[in-house]
Write a protein that holds these residues in place. Structure first.
Motif, mmCIF file in Angstrom:
data_model
loop_
_atom_site.group_PDB
_atom_site.id
_atom_site.type_symbol
_atom_site.label_atom_id
_atom_site.label_comp_id
_atom_site.label_asym_id
_atom_site.label_seq_id
_atom_site.Cartn_x
_atom_site.Cartn_y
_atom_site.Cartn_z
ATOM 1 N N VAL A 147 0.324 -8.626 -5.515
ATOM 2 C CA VAL A 147 1.759 -8.383 -5.336
ATOM 3 C C VAL A 147 2.255 -7.578 -6.518
ATOM 4 C CG1 VAL A 147 4.021 -9.435 -5.091
ATOM 5 C CG2 VAL A 147 2.038 -10.521 -4.049
ATOM 6 N N LEU A 176 5.580 -5.962 -8.623
ATOM 7 C CA LEU A 176 6.991 -6.240 -8.904
ATOM 8 C C LEU A 176 7.619 -4.975 -9.453
ATOM 9 C CD1 LEU A 176 9.451 -8.061 -9.177
ATOM 10 C CD2 LEU A 176 8.544 -8.843 -11.387
ATOM 11 N N ALA A 183 9.278 -16.246 -3.909
ATOM 12 C CA ALA A 183 8.731 -15.219 -3.006
ATOM 13 C C ALA A 183 7.216 -15.217 -3.029
ATOM 14 C CB ALA A 183 9.288 -13.849 -3.408
ATOM 15 N N GLY A 241 1.589 -7.370 -1.242
ATOM 16 C CA GLY A 241 3.013 -7.490 -1.030
ATOM 17 C C GLY A 241 3.798 -6.809 -2.124
ATOM 18 N N GLU A 242 5.093 -6.620 -1.862
ATOM 19 C CA GLU A 242 5.966 -5.953 -2.821
ATOM 20 C C GLU A 242 7.231 -6.793 -3.029
ATOM 21 O OE1 GLU A 242 6.907 -2.126 -1.379
ATOM 22 O OE2 GLU A 242 4.830 -1.362 -1.493
ATOM 23 N N ILE A 243 7.633 -6.842 -4.307
ATOM 24 C CA ILE A 243 8.897 -7.499 -4.671
ATOM 25 C C ILE A 243 9.708 -6.494 -5.470
ATOM 26 C CG2 ILE A 243 9.988 -9.380 -5.935
ATOM 27 C CD1 ILE A 243 7.505 -11.042 -5.507
ATOM 28 N N ASP A 255 11.783 -8.927 -0.813
ATOM 29 C CA ASP A 255 10.339 -8.831 -0.606
ATOM 30 C C ASP A 255 10.105 -8.343 0.805
ATOM 31 O OD1 ASP A 255 9.868 -11.195 1.315
ATOM 32 O OD2 ASP A 255 10.917 -12.185 -0.344
ATOM 33 N N ASN A 256 8.885 -7.929 1.065
ATOM 34 C CA ASN A 256 8.499 -7.487 2.399
ATOM 35 C C ASN A 256 7.565 -8.491 3.054
ATOM 36 O OD1 ASN A 256 6.297 -7.102 0.784
ATOM 37 N ND2 ASN A 256 5.789 -5.044 1.525
ATOM 38 N N GLY A 257 7.862 -9.784 2.803
ATOM 39 C CA GLY A 257 6.995 -10.843 3.276
ATOM 40 C C GLY A 257 7.286 -11.255 4.710
ATOM 41 N N GLY A 312 10.816 -9.766 5.897
ATOM 42 C CA GLY A 312 11.102 -10.028 4.499
ATOM 43 C C GLY A 312 12.428 -10.742 4.290
#
Length: 901
Positions: A762, A764, A792, A803-805, A823-825, A878
């Motif tokens: 992930v 950030l 997240a 993933g991205e935060i 986030d894109n979760g 997300g």
């Protein structure tokens, strides 16, 4: 005493004093007040006053005073002390009070005092039986007197007690009932009380209605009968009067015959029998032979000139002279007759003699013989006064004339009638005949009607009496017809009342039971205050078990309760609201107990008014929330521990990231140090062998310089990481307010979190404007960002390798900032999003989730940073948390939340 008893006591004392003083002669007695201002009733009023004292009635002096007054009032009645025998002080015990009443007063005092000294079951039962007997006797006496039963049923031998004494005796019985109820150990059930109230009310209504009906019927009938008797007397008076007037009229017509006077004068001057026979014949022709019993013509010197029959020597009852005619009413052998004296006159001669005529008067004889209008026992008496002597003859009696005995009640009525007075107009007048039997009496004078429509008295009167038993026969007949109907109506009404009231009572009982159940379920106690805002009733459950002793509250105001020292102001505020008659609710009071532990009670109340709008007090409920408060306190401690654990867990995550971040530079330093150590050993060996060359020295120096450079770079990197960790850790564990650069602070946090995120694949991305200076709590911001990023990391990328935060800070208007963490979760559902900020709510229970991370974030944002937080999420797309807060946190007296401590 209760307030309601004070006016009653004052009235009773005033009545008792007035009755005793007026009887003893100290004050003037109002007219016609003998039956009501009665001395015995006055003594009873004082006894009732003493029983109206609430707590004082059990004191020995009061009981002794009750016994003394009872003996003074009742004992002389038993001993026969009467006013007409002893006079003076004995007037306090009149003869019209039966001795049985004195015995009842003494028995009442014994029962009352005995119950006060020993209130056991047997004594109470005896007292209740005495109360029933006294009340029944008093009611019977009231009925006996008010309905004139002795006269109606001919029971004159039984005395009629004064109404005031009967009412006083009834009050004594009722007070004894109240005294028994006060000493009853347990209250009767509501069914019994309601039934007794209903039956008592029905009996009271039936009794009063029947009594009023019978009294009204008796009054109407007896007045009608008395008017009929008066009309009979008036008709007989008029018949007698007109017959008397007829005698005078016939006598005056006879005097107009001058021939009788001329012959009477000639008979006196001559001895010729022919003249006397002519005189006899002339008188015989002028007089009606059928009514004349005898006549006698006499001269001036009284010699008999002519006569027929023998004049009676009976005494005259009454005589009257009108001009030349004197009329005498006589009685002989049960027959009334008239004797007329006529003065014979001639013109120029004057009085030449007199003519005496004794004749029957058919109208008088008919009045004496005909008694159909008088009834079976009716008697007509004709009384006259002659020569200062009263003589009477009675209808239907052949006896001689009678003279009323002096001092008799009938004699007073005769004298009143001869004086020109009549009997009462409406209410019957009762007297006694010669045998002492009660009779109704109508009397009046016989004479012409005056200008005032009254009868002019002339010494002649008529009296008509009737036995009271016969007089009240129509009353008895009507009563005997009405009473069965009334009793039937009462029985039917009682049956109907029972049929109607019983369902209502059951419905009321059910409603009350439901209300009580709801009250007990919704509250722990029911309380009531009087108009002075003092507790008068408190009914509760389990209050004593929890250490709240409400028995000590009775008679106290709110501020006088055993309150905590800090509750005085709150209690006075509640009292002020009650003084304004306001409704209050959910007022929490902290109470102290013997064990010095706090108790919590929630009070709610509303003012109460009567039908006329008068303030009665307050009524309300209370809830014991001591256990709830204790549970809340334990929960608060548990939350504090959990929040501290959450903070340590957050710091633990930072430690893990720092450890990973330090691993590479420290490993490089270890490798460089090991290589440098080998090079130094090799260089030392060359020096020891003496084979050192300039080129070797140059290579060694270059190698050492490179190793030192690597060591310094690795150690600098490790020192920077440790410095950032120290700052973030200190900020999160501190509640200090500082002025800081937000970009630098968030950069340090991102630097610490990046190794942890990198291990999960992930990234950030932080975008923070340069030079953004804040005056706030850096530890709070670090805690918020740390919790949001770790939340997240824990929930958003489950089942994903990357993933991205994104952390973005943007300035807003009004010197405010917006911080968003997205986030894109996997996102979250609406049901989860509705409960995401609730404490202890987590979707990873038992697998690392505590349910406090976002709860702490919301508390910090709202309570410390004075901002707001929103969340937006779509499953599979997300989640975004948006925070808004001022750049300069406003000053507040609120303490930071437990998460920062």
């Amino acid at each position: 005493m209760k307030k309601s008893r004070v006016p009653t006591a004052l009235l009773l004392v005033a009545y008792g004093a007035a009755a005793l003083l007026s009887t003893s002669g100290a004050v003037a007695r109002p007219p016609a007040s003998e039956q009501w201002l009665h001395p015995v009733a006055g003594g009873i009023a004082l006894l009732v006053t003493l029983t109206l004292r609430g707590g004082g009635e059990r004191r020995q002096p009061v009981l002794a005073l009750i016994g003394l007054i009872a003996v003074l009032v009742g004992l002389p009645l038993l001993g026969g002390v009467r006013a007409h025998e002893a006079g003076g002080v004995a007037a306090l015990w009149p003869a019209d009070t039966p001795a049985a009443f004195g015995a009842l007063i003494l028995i009442w005092a014994a029962g009352y005092i005995g119950l006060s000294l020993r209130a056991d079951r047997i004594t109470r039962g005896i007292a209740e039986a005495l109360a029933w007997a006294i009340c029944a006797t008093a009611l019977a006496a009231l009925i006996w007197t008010s309905l004139s039963l002795p006269l109606i049923y001919g029971l004159v031998a039984l005395a009629s007690p004064p109404p005031a004494v009967s009412i006083g005796l009834l009050l004594l019985g009722l007070r004894l009932f109240a005294h028994c109820r006060a000493h009853r150990p347990a209250a009767r059930s509501e069914d019994v009380r309601v039934a007794r109230i209903g039956v008592g009310f029905l009996i009271a209504v039936a009794f009063v209605t029947t009594l009023v009906t019978l009294v009204a019927l008796e009054t109407q009938i007896e007045r009608s009968l008395y008017q009929q008797q008066r009309m009979t007397a008036r008709n007989r008076e008029q018949v007698f009067f007109f017959a008397t007037e007829r005698q005078f009229y016939d006598a005056n017509a006879l005097l107009k015959d001058q021939e009788i006077g001329r012959l009477a004068l000639q008979a006196q001057r001559s001895t010729d029998e022919k003249i006397r026979r002519q005189l006899f014949q002339r008188i015989q022709e002028q007089l009606p032979f059928r009514v004349v019993r005898a006549f006698s013509a006499r001269g001036k010197r009284g010699e008999v000139l002519a006569e027929r029959g023998t004049l009676s020597s009976a005494d005259a009852i009454w005589s009257d002279t009108r001009g030349k005619v004197q009329l005498e009413v006589k009685w002989e052998q049960g027959v009334p007759f008239a004797l007329m004296r006529l003065q014979l006159e001639l013109l120029g001669e004057g009085v030449v003699g007199e003519l005496l005529i004794e004749q029957s008067v058919p109208a008088w004889e008919q009045l004496v013989s005909d008694t159909y209008d008088l009834g079976r026992t009716g008697v007509m008496a004709l009384c006259g006064e002659n020569a200062q002597r009263i003589r009477c003859f009675l209808s239907g009696s052949g006896e001689s004339l009678r003279t009323p005995p002096p001092g008799a009640k009938m004699t007073a009525s005769v004298e009143d009638a001869l004086a020109g007075h009549t009997s009462p107009t409406w209410d019957p007048l009762f007297s006694q005949d010669e045998q002492g039997r009660p009779v109704t009496l109508v009397y009046g004078p016989i004479g012409p009607v005056g200008m005032g429509m009254g009868i002019a008295g002339n010494g002649l009167a008529m009296l008509i009496t009737m036995d009271a038993d016969e007089f009240y026969e129509p009353v008895r007949h009507q009563w005997h017809r009405i009473l069965p109907v009334v009793l039937g109506i009462v029985l039917v009404a009682g049956w109907a009342l029972r049929r109607i009231v019983q369902p209502l009572i059951r419905a009321l009982r059910d409603k009350e039971a439901r209300f009580r159940e709801l009250t007990e379920l919704s509250s722990d106690c029911y309380w009531q205050m009087d108009a002075e805002l003092r507790f008068s009733e408190i009914v509760g459950k389990d209050l004593a078990a929890s250490g709240i002793d409400t028995t000590r509250w009775l008679g106290r105001v709110v501020s006088a309760l055993p309150l905590h020292a800090d509750e005085a102001t709150h209690a006075h505020a509640i009292e002020a609201a009650m003084q304004r008659r306001e409704v209050f609710s959910e007022e929490v009071l902290r109470l102290t107990a013997d064990d010095l532990q706090l108790r919590y009670l929630v009070l709610s109340g509303a003012p109460q008014y009567d039908a006329r709008g008068r303030f009665l007090g307050y009524r309300g409920v209370g809830r014991n929330i001591t256990r709830q408060r204790q549970a809340e306190e334990r929960l608060r401690h548990a939350q504090k521990d959990l929040l501290r654990a959450e903070r340590l867990a957050s710091l633990g995550s930072l430690v893990a990231g720092v450890a990973h971040e330090l691993n590479t530079p420290i490993g490089n330093c270890v490798t460089a140090a090991s290589a440098l150590n080998e090079e130094i050993e090799r260089f030392d060996a060359a020096v020891a062998e003496g084979k050192i060359r300039r080129v070797d020295l140059s290579d060694f120096t270059a190698y050492v310089r490179e190793a030192v450079h690597l060591l310094r770079r690795g150690l600098d990197r490790a020192a920077g990481t440790i410095r950032k960790f120290k700052e973030v850790a200190v900020d999160q564990s501190s509640d200090r307010r500082l002025v800081f650069d937000l970009n630098n602070k968030l950069g340090d946090i991102v630097g610490l979190l990046s190794p942890t995120l990198a291990r999960r694949g992930v990234t950030l991305d932080a975008r923070v404007p340069e030079g953004l200076v804040m005056d706030s709590f850096p530890g709070a911001i670090a805690q918020v960002v740390d919790n949001l990023v770790l939340n997240a990391l824990t929930h958003a990328f489950e089942g994903r390798e990357r993933g991205e935060i994104h952390l973005i800070v943007s300035p807003l208007a009004d010197d405010r900032l917006q911080l968003s963490v997205s986030d894109n979760g996997v996102g979250m559902s609406a049901a989860v999003m509705d409960r995401i900020f609730e404490p202890f709510f987590t979707t990873r229970l038992g697998t690392g989730g505590s349910g406090l991370g976002l709860y702490i974030v919301r508390n910090i944002v709202q309570e410390v940073l004075a901002g707001t937080i929103d969340v937006a999420s779509t499953p599979g797309s997300g989640t975004t948390f948006t925070l808004e807060f001022p750049r300069v946190t406003p000053e507040t007296s609120a303490a930071p939340p437990e998460a920062l401590r």
